[in-house]
Design a protein around this motif. Structure first.
Motif: not given
Length: 298
Positions: A265, A290, A293
């Motif tokens: 991210t 996680r 992104e």
């Protein structure tokens, strides 16, 4: 006396001769060459150093205070280093941005954006001037108004390789970066020199960032050198839908094996930068929790 008049350091020449002598010994299988050969090597070293300095090349041995500090304690040190450009760019926090010569469009964008953010915060970007991820890393640093260093696999008297990046190489110098090589100006690139160059990329850096790579290739050579040099390794953790690309397999392997810390991210990038610039410990939640992104990072 001729060496002193030419401004050549005795220690620099001694280190250069020591290196060449070692190579000769390994090839012809005896401990030291005859005195005559040593004298010839000394003279050759003096001429190389003198020509380099006349061409504006900084030539420093491991005995010289200007020798890059991070390289002093790595295995298989380069006894002498040639530098063109701003030597001081190596004194800032440094991050190697590396990866395949044929990245996905997503990978190329990652390299450029991550390098840009590093440069904007005063981190020097180290890479090898190769096509693909290296090129995007250098460009990103320049876009971030920062400094970047090209580690070359040949001497500065040779044509820049790859030739397509000659203009980029010039821009690196123009904007306060430098070129660095362990090869005398007249030495051409070879297959082995590219592998040896990889150890300098990681050695010059505080951290190594893998953008995209397959499971085999030059990037993995750099990773193995980084492990031996005890450098921190990070790897872009691609969004799941992008992990089908073959050039992400190396990233996935490094993360699975725990050899690299995931960059998933925008916050991970920020944490990495802070660990370099304000000496904070890098902290990130567990990898399995996680969700990567999609770039561009916010």
């Amino acid at each position: 006396m001729r060496l002193v008049e030419a401004g050549v350091s005795i220690k620099d020449c001694s280190s250069f001769v020591s290196c060449v002598t070692k190579e000769i010994s390994s090839i012809i299988k005896y401990s030291a060459p005859p005195l005559r050969e040593i004298e010839d090597l000394w003279q050759n070293a003096a001429e190389i150093v003198t020509r380099a300095r006349e061409s504006g090349i900084l030539c420093v041995s491991i005995c010289n205070p200007l020798y890059p500090a991070r390289l002093r304690n790595i295995p298989d040190q380069a006894p002498i280093i040639f530098i063109i450009g701003n030597r001081a760019s190596l004194d800032a926090p440094c991050a190697a941005v590396i990866g395949t010569r044929s990245p996905s469009l997503y990978g190329a964008r990652c390299a450029e954006r991550i390098a840009k953010r590093l440069a904007e915060r005063g981190v020097t970007v180290i890479s090898g001037l190769a096509e693909g991820c290296d090129t995007e890393g250098h460009k990103g640093a320049l876009h971030g108004q920062g400094k970047t260093v090209a580690v070359l696999a040949h001497g500065f008297g040779q044509k820049i390789y790859p030739s397509v990046n000659r203009g980029l190489a010039d821009e690196i110098l123009k904007h306060g970066g430098c070129w660095i090589s362990e090869y005398a100006p007249e030495v051409p690139a070879s297959r082995s020199s590219f592998v040896q160059r990889d150890r300098l990329q990681s050695g010059l850096s505080d951290v190594v960032i893998v953008i995209e790579t397959d499971e085999i290739g030059g990037t993995m050579h750099t990773v193995e050198f980084a492990i031996k040099q005890k450098r921190r390794i990070f790897a872009v953790n691609h969004p799941i839908e992008r992990q089908k690309h073959p050039k992400t397999r190396g990233n996935q392997l490094l993360l699975k094996q725990g050899k690299a810390t995931p960059l998933s991210t925008s916050e991970d990038i920020e944490a990495l930068i802070r660990s370099l610039t304000v000496q904070e410990s890098f902290k990130t939640p567990a990898f399995n929790n996680r969700h990567p992104e999609e770039l561009p990072f916010k």
